[in-house]
Scaffold this active site. Structure first.
Site, PDB file in Angstrom:
ATOM      1  N   SER A  27      38.788  50.433  25.745  1.00 42.32           N
ATOM      2  CA  SER A  27      38.555  49.113  26.313  1.00 42.32           C
ATOM      3  C   SER A  27      39.862  48.304  26.281  1.00 42.32           C
ATOM      4  O   SER A  27      40.872  48.758  26.809  1.00 42.32           O
ATOM      5  CB  SER A  27      37.423  48.415  25.562  1.00 42.32           C
ATOM      6  N   ASP A  56      29.400  52.090  33.198  1.00 41.80           N
ATOM      7  CA  ASP A  56      30.065  51.050  32.411  1.00 41.80           C
ATOM      8  C   ASP A  56      29.889  49.694  33.093  1.00 41.80           C
ATOM      9  O   ASP A  56      30.418  49.477  34.181  1.00 41.80           O
ATOM     10  CB  ASP A  56      31.553  51.386  32.273  1.00 41.80           C
ATOM     11  N   HIS A 102      29.625  51.159  28.213  1.00 39.66           N
ATOM     12  CA  HIS A 102      30.836  50.672  27.556  1.00 39.66           C
ATOM     13  C   HIS A 102      30.686  50.839  26.044  1.00 39.66           C
ATOM     14  O   HIS A 102      30.877  49.900  25.268  1.00 39.66           O
ATOM     15  CB  HIS A 102      31.089  49.209  27.921  1.00 39.66           C
TER      16      HIS A 102
END
Length: 304
Positions: free
Chosen positions: A116, A253, A281
């Site tokens: 991320s 995601d 995610h």
């Protein structure tokens, strides 16, 4: 398949926690494995602590022949706090933190794996400190900047569920620790893809442990969001990255939509994209062997 090497003495497998002074900030890190093995530096994302890297994944990477380092970014977990107004920073500064951490651990080069926001920091490490990077792996990340008006990556639309979550936080900001934990649980539910069912009890326990370890999570989130918003767009820069690059991205995601992972892989010459069907995610337990295997194949090719 994951190549497992378990011939090292038990004491070499033990984890060691310590603090390193880097770039004017005291960073907590944990190492596991044999320091003589090629290092893997795990860089975590926005508001998340280094311990968010699952123990099982760290152990798979260690057993695959690596010296594994995970750490708390500044303003996170057990690392030092920063007054952002007095000392603003960007993802480039966080990349400098990581480089200084490697200096403190006497590691000249490392395989950099970021998740991320950590994947964005990893890109900045490859751009600003290319001599430190043996390979680059970006998990559920992106190269483009975030639009401050929409709160999403340029070129993507904000998931309606995240828009609703954002509105709830703005209308009634969580004040107590329990309210903050509940907000994080609600967010985790949104971020979980269809690959695995959402486990609210386990998620709440993990988030509560993070709060107990990390103190003022509101401070962490605020500063990291400001840092991301102040950071440069890398979409025209990552083409200069020469380190062998792996991009791992879930097809479901909602935070960094799959097209961002696909665009990142397309922008870096010679990079490899590994889509994971149904992953959101998050890094759920069932996909950890797949992620570890992909990373080990990637790093082992470079270490030959």
């Amino acid at each position: 398949m994951i190549a497992v090497r378990d011939s090292m003495p038990m004491k070499m497998r033990c984890t060691v926690g310590r603090w390193i002074e880097s770039n004017g900030v005291r960073l907590w890190c944990e190492t596991r494995g044999n320091p003589a093995d090629p290092a893997i530096l795990l860089v975590m994302g926005l508001g998340a602590q280094g311990t968010a890297w699952p123990d099982d994944l760290c152990e798979m990477l260690r057993a695959g022949g690596h010296y594994v380092v995970r750490y708390d970014n500044r303003d996170t977990g057990l690392s030092g706090r920063v007054d952002y107004e007095a000392r603003p920073y960007t993802l480039t500064d966080l990349a400098d933190d990581a480089s200084g951490l490697l200096d403190g651990l006497d590691i000249k080069t490392a395989h950099i794996v970021g998740a991320s926001m950590g994947g964005m920091i990893a890109q900045e490490i490859a751009l600003e400190h290319p001599e430190r990077v043996r390979t680059l792996t970006a998990v559920m990340s992106a190269a483009v900047a975030i639009d401050p008006k929409t709160g999403t990556f340029r070129g993507s639309e904000r998931d309606p569920r995240l828009l609703e979550w954002d509105a709830r936080q703005a209308a009634d900001p969580p004040a107590t620790e329990e309210q903050q934990i509940q907000a994080r649980v609600d967010l985790a539910r949104i971020l979980t893809g269809s690959l695995t069912p959402f486990d609210e009890t386990a998620t709440r326990q993990v988030i509560a442990r993070e709060f107990a370890r990390g103190g003022d999570m509101a401070h962490t989130m605020r500063n990291h969001i400001l840092a991301v918003m102040a950071s440069r767009d890398r979409s025209e820069l990552v083409g200069s990255i020469t380190a062998p690059t792996l991009v791992i991205h879930g097809t479901e995601d909602p935070m960094a939509p799959f097209e961002q992972g696909r665009a990142l892989a397309a922008a870096i010459p010679g990079s490899v994209l590994v889509p994971i069907e149904g992953m959101g995610h998050t890094m759920p337990t069932p996909v950890l062997p797949l992620i570890a295997s992909a990373v080990l194949q990637h790093t082992n090719r470079a270490d030959l």
